[in-house]
Design an enzyme around this catalytic site. Structure first.
Site, mmCIF file in Angstrom:
data_model
loop_
_atom_site.group_PDB
_atom_site.id
_atom_site.type_symbol
_atom_site.label_atom_id
_atom_site.label_comp_id
_atom_site.label_asym_id
_atom_site.label_seq_id
_atom_site.Cartn_x
_atom_site.Cartn_y
_atom_site.Cartn_z
ATOM 1 C CG HIS A 9 22.220 -19.425 -10.891
ATOM 2 N ND1 HIS A 9 23.279 -19.297 -10.310
ATOM 3 C CD2 HIS A 9 21.263 -19.126 -10.239
ATOM 4 C CE1 HIS A 9 22.565 -18.179 -9.103
ATOM 5 N NE2 HIS A 9 21.630 -17.976 -9.435
ATOM 6 C CG HIS A 13 -27.114 7.336 -11.390
ATOM 7 N ND1 HIS A 13 -26.166 8.045 -10.243
ATOM 8 C CD2 HIS A 13 -26.932 6.043 -11.084
ATOM 9 C CE1 HIS A 13 -25.832 7.802 -9.351
ATOM 10 N NE2 HIS A 13 -25.954 6.421 -10.774
ATOM 11 C CD GLU A 72 26.162 -19.866 -13.457
ATOM 12 O OE1 GLU A 72 24.794 -19.852 -13.110
ATOM 13 O OE2 GLU A 72 26.502 -19.785 -13.028
ATOM 14 C CG HIS A 102 -24.935 10.613 -7.296
ATOM 15 N ND1 HIS A 102 -25.236 10.592 -8.289
ATOM 16 C CD2 HIS A 102 -24.340 10.454 -7.006
ATOM 17 C CE1 HIS A 102 -23.797 10.230 -8.893
ATOM 18 N NE2 HIS A 102 -23.690 10.117 -7.700
ATOM 19 C CD GLU A 126 22.844 -24.235 -10.039
ATOM 20 O OE1 GLU A 126 22.902 -24.288 -11.421
ATOM 21 O OE2 GLU A 126 23.140 -23.712 -9.457
ATOM 22 C CD GLU A 151 -28.406 9.321 -14.959
ATOM 23 O OE1 GLU A 151 -28.572 9.829 -14.555
ATOM 24 O OE2 GLU A 151 -27.077 9.368 -14.718
ATOM 25 C CG HIS A 163 26.751 -17.038 -11.413
ATOM 26 N ND1 HIS A 163 26.334 -18.130 -11.317
ATOM 27 C CD2 HIS A 163 26.797 -16.097 -10.661
ATOM 28 C CE1 HIS A 163 26.347 -17.787 -9.159
ATOM 29 N NE2 HIS A 163 26.947 -16.774 -9.109
ATOM 30 C CD GLU A 177 -28.784 11.472 -9.959
ATOM 31 O OE1 GLU A 177 -28.084 10.715 -10.009
ATOM 32 O OE2 GLU A 177 -27.489 12.511 -9.872
#
Length: 1373
Positions: free
Chosen positions: A666, A220, A562, A110, A757, A313, A559, A113
């Protein structure tokens, strides 16, 4: 001094001279050789602040004085061009060797600061001066790589005012007025920051990602406290909510190190004048508990940068007088040093490859019970800060067997060294067991003997060192000493049963609730019978796509009968959730991948299927009896069945997320099936895709972990002749499947999908389910690992690092491209080898590179593209660059946000309106429009365009912040509907759209800004007479299609009288007058009877100028419509079936006819118009209106965004006078004209375009412009010079030629005049003599009978000297 600073930046010679002067001064004082003793000019006085110039000179001087341990560099520039200086302090500060943890301090984030800025300069000097004198400082510099950035916000500092304790001077934010500590990506807030507005943040992010810092402090001012993560929470409660990080105890410890070494901070009572009652226990606080800060830097460091950071700070007064600086330095000096020293706690070491001892980068270091990992650096080095204690630590890398070391003891003081050696997966034993070693109970007992166990099996060596002892332990993979704890085994699912829909839903909700940090449940749509299509996503940040993290999916139970896949997906969800944080492989997969699992794509079919079904079909299809795996658009054939809601939901899902790899699960066999599934002939033979090798690789990765599948003879009892080599097969080579999901994935998205499968029996008994899990568990995990192979990276703009979406990645000799995601990241699966890879994007120069892909690894390949220069042939552009005010930049950022990511989707969600949808007849429609103007008079204006045959008014509603006023600088959009009275859906959509805009104006900032920057004209009903005749629920009826004269108004727009047979209808004339107001940039017409967006022309033409742009505009609408972009009209009621690519087509291809409104708009209004057909039914029941509105709302809003793109600008002469009526020719064809003020605007497809500007009396101008798909139109200024050419030749040449010609003509004329004058004089003399003797001869003349007067004169006065010509002339007289 601000003006001096700016001057210094722009004059390198001055800066160099200043530098040379300072250096000569140092030499003259005899200190050049004294590297450990500061010269007088580097001694700190602690009595002044350094502005940017002072700071630069000071840091450069220190770097020059101490070059052996200091190096000054810049990581980027601020918004106003000031360097972001960083001083690196360590041995060999220009090298890049491993072995030292990286630490950083950042100050002055900042700008107002300021104490941190000065204190960090003092720290730089202190470390440099004390090195070699103070043993503590010497050791610190020798063992640590320290980086110090005194000012992250130099622009803000220059605006700040000394003595401003409360920060009222306006210097807090950067030059673009952005708070830098609210501008980092946030874990809870998806709001994106415009990267161009925070160059300082982008520079720091790149720095963090590059350096892999271990520990950091962000300094800061404003109070006195040490704050630690997290800085915000998911709820963003303003104050009082503790938001702990995974390393919360460690963060508290680090914060205490700073506070307890600070005499004032440790009291916990800052006694700041503006907050006398504010106290902090022990001088520390959790950030969010103090107050919520989204977008903070310290959280970003922890979550994305391998780095732990806290915020300090330092003083109550932000910008105290300089007399306080010495005190602040004394207060903070010990804290600053003690905090740096903590970078050496915990564990550290290297990770290497077992085969060749090569370092392994990006290996995850996982600490059991702490769900936060870090990764190794480029040399395989890592530094993991930990508090004293005993830990189980794992190293995990794709393609390598994970390795866990148990009972690692971390002691107070120096870090324990822990090295890992990982074996490639190829060397692991069956089952991929994690290598495990054990540390002895204590690592700091000097009397502890070294333990060594040797066997004949492959061994893994782990070295553990502490400050007191070293133990080398060799532990066999297959066996372990009986005294050691058992090897870790992952938790397996305990309950196996079939889950119906209700049971499955509860299961998913349970795990989503129980594991909210890694599991998130969502639905992508509904089945025919209204069941949710659930998806569980599992990742360390499950709700969002993380840049650089691939998206993976499993889709099961397509499906319905399945069912094994459905249960395996539920097992997998449980397995991943239960083992995250304890099992290294699971933890690594979840942290590095976003895994989407859909247990059931066909929940309706499942509900009718029967347990015990071996090879039947009951429940296979959905409730409409459609096979979902034959329902996707196909590259070789047309799908006849209408697209099903489950199919549409999945297609939309795949378009919305950048999936990389997928499997469609599947049952009925045991094999991995890869693309293509069919071919042109429809025959069963090998149909190879361009990525055939990749598909074989990922297929084998699955099958090789399933021994029965890999055997190749899966179902000998059911299908004895079936054989699949290695358990994999090309789909079409097995049998031909048109309309399959895996091919659609590959051809229409970035996703590679195979079909797996899982077993010979489709619906086995529940007691068989544990067997299926055991057979497939390793395969399921190994297949997910495959998403981390090939190449990945980011395509970005070289200027600012902004990711480029939709950039194309091509691999030479592989005819299949992929595109980047919304933030520019991409993933491209490849088999091992060396490849030529190219990235290109609209408006950028392509870039090619080479990459070598190794087995089981992903290669990082980033591209930084340069924009195509807008100057033609290297010449300067047509005019000066226009200046941008902050408001313009903010609006451009808004357009970009709405065009990328979820911006438009969020706008849709945030603008819900309450409405009971119904159809309105003319009277109610008129009342509704008047009501808008009465309730929103400041932004609406209603006027009549004319009347219909039956004297109904054709209304036009304007919505803008200055309705009724001409604002040529703003783009103007026309939205019309109801040209066919039997298709009134568009009318209702536009009325609701107008209401949405008005109601949200002043409430929703996005809507407010769009209205303020746009002129919107809505004509809801062009054919009110036809609408009165139309009948609801008539999907194909033509009743009401025409006006009262029976004329289809869309065949009545003719601009040329020669084309018109009869006078235009009054409705047509009203619209033609509106269209001929040439200020429109875009027009959208809504109709019905199909689901497609069409672009000009309706008339049959061979070619369309600017077709790319017209098609692009139509595609923007279609892509923002959930169904239209899928390209399936699905309109069986009117015979319009088949696939339309992307849901967009040229209008003539749909139904060719003359006299259409869009053609008139193009030819005479010079405005592109698209027609959107909103649905198959012309006049659907009113109950469907809410759905139709939901489908079109986003698309309509997208048009308000799109109208701000393309190219815009001002045409003026050199004096600044705007030129009205200048012609702007686009790509040598389409023309637009400048309006009042010289403004013009034209929409163009993304890419490079040529613009020619023409105006009478001026030189023609040309320029190339680049148009982006996601950026607002950049304004250009075209300045004309007077036309210096005549007849196409240079004016100077023509004038010189004309002057020469005139001169020659004058000379010729003079010569002729002189000749004639001479002749005339001789003739005058003859006449004079004639008059002299006339009287004397009169009588004789009269007496002469033989001749006349003329003959006498001719003979008497002829001179012998005269020519025949003179004689003839005289005779004529």
């Amino acid at each position: 001094m601000a003006h001096i600073s700016e001057h210094l930046q722009t004059t390198p010679k001055l800066r160099a001279s200043l530098f040379a002067f300072l250096l000569s001064l140092v030499v003259s004082l005899g200190v050049a050789s004294r590297v450990t003793t500061p010269a007088e000019d580097t001694v700190e006085t602690y009595n002044k602040y350094y502005n940017y110039v002072d700071l630069t000179v000071r840091l450069q001087s220190l770097a020059q004085t101490y070059p052996h341990i200091a190096n000054l560099s810049s990581i980027g520039q601020s918004g106003e061009g000031r360097e972001l200086w960083v001083m690196r302090i360590t041995q060999d500060p220009r090298g890049d060797a491993p072995g030292k943890p990286r630490f950083k301090y950042i100050g002055n984030m900042h700008g107002d600061e300021t104490v941190s800025r000065q204190v960090l300069v003092y720290l730089v000097e202190y470390l440099l001066v004390k090195y070699g004198e103070d043993p503590r400082i010497t050791e610190l510099v020798d063992t640590t790589d320290v980086y110090i950035m005194p000012s992250m916000n130099p622009d803000g500092f220059e605006r700040s005012v000394e003595g401003d304790c409360a920060g009222q001077s306006g210097g807090r934010n950067n030059a673009q007025n952005m708070d830098l500590n609210r501008s980092f990506p946030d874990q809870y807030d998806e709001t994106s920051i415009n990267q161009e507005s925070v160059p300082e943040v982008m520079a720091v992010i790149r720095w963090i990602q590059e350096k892999k810092f271990v520990l950091s402090g962000n300094l800061h001012g404003g109070t006195v406290v040490a704050s630690y993560p997290f800085d915000d929470s998911a709820t963003h409660q303003r104050q009082g909510l503790y938001s702990p990080a995974e390393d919360d105890s460690l963060f508290r410890y680090l914060a205490l190190v700073y506070s307890q070494n600070h005499p004032g901070m440790r009291t916990g009572e800052p006694n700041c004048p503006d907050a006398l009652d504010e106290t902090f226990k022990d001088g520390i606080t959790n950030g969010a508990q103090w107050y919520d800060v989204p977008g903070g830097m310290q959280d970003y460091n922890y979550l994305h940068g391998n780095c732990l950071e806290i915020t300090m700070e330092l003083s109550c007064c932000k910008y105290p007088p300089p007399s306080e600086l010495r005190k602040e330095w004394d207060l903070n000096r010990e804290s600053l040093l003690a905090y740096i020293e903590k970078v050496h706690i915990g564990v550290h070491g290297y990770v290497k490859k077992s085969t060749n001892a090569a370092p392994l980068a990006n290996v995850s270091i996982v600490v059991s019970s702490i769900r936060h990992n870090l990764t190794t650096g480029s040399y395989g080095d890592y530094y993991r800060l930990l508090l004293p204690g005993t830990y189980n630590i794992t190293a995990v890398a794709p393609g390598f067997t994970p390795m866990t070391v148990h009972s690692v003891q971390v002691v107070e003081g120096k870090a324990t060294e822990l090295n890992f050696t990982l074996s490639p997966v190829d060397n692991e034993g069956p089952g991929g067991i994690t290598e495990t070693t054990y540390a002895m109970p204590s690592t700091n007992d000097p009397n502890l003997p070294t333990t060594s166990t040797t066997t004949t099996t492959t061994t893994t060596t782990t070295t553990i060192k502490s400050s007191d002892s070293t133990q080398t332990q060799v532990v066999p993979e297959a066996t372990s000493p009986p005294i050691l704890p058992p090897e870790h085994q992952p938790n397996q699912p305990q309950v196996f049963r079939h889950h119906n829909y209700a049971d499955m839903e509860l299961f998913l909700r349970k795990y989503s609730s129980e594991f909210p940090s890694i599991a998130h449940l969502y639905s992508i749509g509904h089945s025919v019978e209204g069941r949710e299509l659930y998806v569980m996503v599992i990742s360390d940040n499950p709700t969002v796509h993380e840049h650089g993290e691939p998206e993976f999916k499993y889709v099961a139970n397509m499906h319905g009968n399945e069912v094994v896949s459905r249960e395996l997906m539920l097992n997998l969800i449980e397995y991943l959730c239960r083992n995250y944080g304890t099992d290294p492989e699971v933890t690594q997969l979840v942290n590095k991948t976003r895994i989407h699992i859909m247990p059931s794509m066909n929940p309706d079919g499942y509900e009718v299927a029967t347990e015990g079904d071996v090879k039947g079909y009951k429940g296979r299809n959905n409730s409409n009896n459609i096979d979902l795996n034959r329902n996707f658009p196909d590259q070789f054939s047309t799908t006849r069945e209408p697209r099903q809601p489950e199919t549409i939901a999945v297609m939309n899902w795949l378009k919305s997320i950048p999936f990389t790899l997928s499997a469609n699960l599947h049952g009925g066999s045991l094999v991995v099936n890869y693309p293509y599934d069919d071919d042109k002939e429809g025959l069963s033979h090998y149909s190879q895709s361009p990525d055939d090798k990749v598909f074989q690789q990922v297929s084998r990765a699955y099958s090789q972990e399933n021994l029965l599948m890999n055997n190749g003879h899966p179902c000998e009892n059911l299908y004895p002749d079936e054989y699949f080599a290695d358990g994999i097969t090309n789909g079409a080579n097995w049998y031909n499947v048109a309309g399959g999901m895996q091919d659609w994935n590959y051809l229409n998205t970035n996703c590679f999908e195979v079909t797996i499968e899982l077993g010979c029996v489709k619906y086995p008994m529940s007691k068989e389910l544990p067997k299926y899990w055991e057979q497939n568990r390793r395969s399921l995990l190994q297949f997910i690992h495959q998403v981390h192979t090939g190449v990945k990276g980011t395509v970005s703009d070289i200027r600012d690092g902004t990711g480029i979406p939709n950039a194309t990645i091509t691999v030479e000799e592989v005819d299949h491209n992929i595109t980047t995601a919304r933030t520019g990241d991409y993933w491209r699966l490849l088999v091992p080898g060396t490849y030529s890879i190219t990235a290109y994007a609209h408006g950028y120069n392509p870039l090619r590179t080479y990459a070598t892909v190794s087995k089981g690894h992903v290669e990082l390949v980033d591209f930084r593209l340069t924009r195509v220069h807008s100057e033609p042939n290297g010449q300067s552009p047509m005019g000066p660059e226009p200046t941008q005010n902050p408001s313009e930049k903010a609006f451009q950022s808004l357009i970009k946000d709405l065009s990328l990511g979820q911006g438009l989707e969020q706008l849709v969600r945030s603008t819900a309106t309450e409405n009971s949808f119904r159809y309105r007849r003319y009277k109610e429609l008129s009342g509704f429009l008047r009501g808008l103007t009465l309730n929103f008079p400041k932004i609406t204006s209603l006027h009549s365009l004319g009347q219909s045959i039956e004297f109904r008014t054709i209304w036009a509603l304007e919505i803008s912040n200055s309705p009724g006023e001409a604002e040529p600088s703003k783009p103007k959009i026309r939205l019309v509907a109801g040209i066919h009275g039997n298709a009134p859906v568009g009318t209702e959509l536009l009325l609701e759209f107008a209401a949405l805009l008005c109601i949200n104006y002043g409430k929703n900032p996005v809507i407010t800004r769009l209205i303020n920057e746009t002129r919107i004209v809505i004509v809801p009903s062009i054919n009110p007479d036809g609408r009165e005749l139309a009948v609801e629920k008539q999907c194909t009826s033509t009743q009401g299609l025409t006006n009262s004269h029976g004329k289809d108004l869309d065949t009545d727009f003719f601009g040329n009288a020669s084309q018109r047979v009869v006078e235009a209808q009054p409705e047509t004339r009203a619209m033609m007058d509106l269209i001929l107001d040439k200020g429109y940039s875009l027009s959208v017409a809504l109709d019905g009877g199909s689901l497609v967006a069409t672009y000009p022309y309706d008339k049959p033409v061979q070619s369309v100028e600017n077709e790319g742009t017209l098609k692009y505009l139509a595609s923007v609408y279609a892509n923002n419509h959930p169904k239209m972009h899928l390209g399936d009209t699905g309109c069986s009621n009117n015979g319009q079936m088949g696939n339309i690519p992307d849901g967009v087509m040229r209008a003539a291809e749909r139904q060719s006819h003359m006299g259409s409104m869009k053609d008139f708009s193009m030819d005479f209004g010079h405005c592109p118009e698209i027609t959107v057909y909103s649905g198959c039914c012309l006049f659907p029941p009113a109950e469907q209106l809410p759905t139709l509105w939901a489908e079109n709302k986003k698309a309509l809003l997208s048009m308000l965004v799109e109208v701000h793109k393309g190219v815009r600008g001002i045409v003026r002469d050199k004096s600044g006078k705007p030129i009205v009526g200048a012609i702007i020719v686009l790509n040598g064809g389409v023309r637009v004209f400048t309006a009042e003020g010289g403004y013009f605007h034209a929409l163009l497809a993304p890419g490079n375009h040529n613009i020619e500007a023409v105006a009478d009396g001026y030189q023609q101008q040309r320029q190339e412009v680049v148009v982006s798909s996601y950026e607002a139109a950049s304004s250009i200024i075209i300045e004309f010079d007077m036309d210096n050419s005549i007849f196409g030749l240079p004016r100077e040449f023509v004038v010189a030629s004309a002057a020469a010609s005139m001169t020659a003509l004058v000379v010729t004329a003079c010569i002729i005049w002189c000749v004639c004058a001479a002749k005339s004089n001789r003739q005058k003399d003859g006449f004079h003599r004639l008059r002299q003797h006339r009287d004397e001869y009169d009588d004789e003349i009269r007496l002469t009978s033989m001749g006349s007067k003329k003959s006498l004169l001719a003979n008497e006065f002829q001179d012998d000297s005269e020519s025949d010509e003179d004689t003839l002339y005289a005779n004529k007289i």
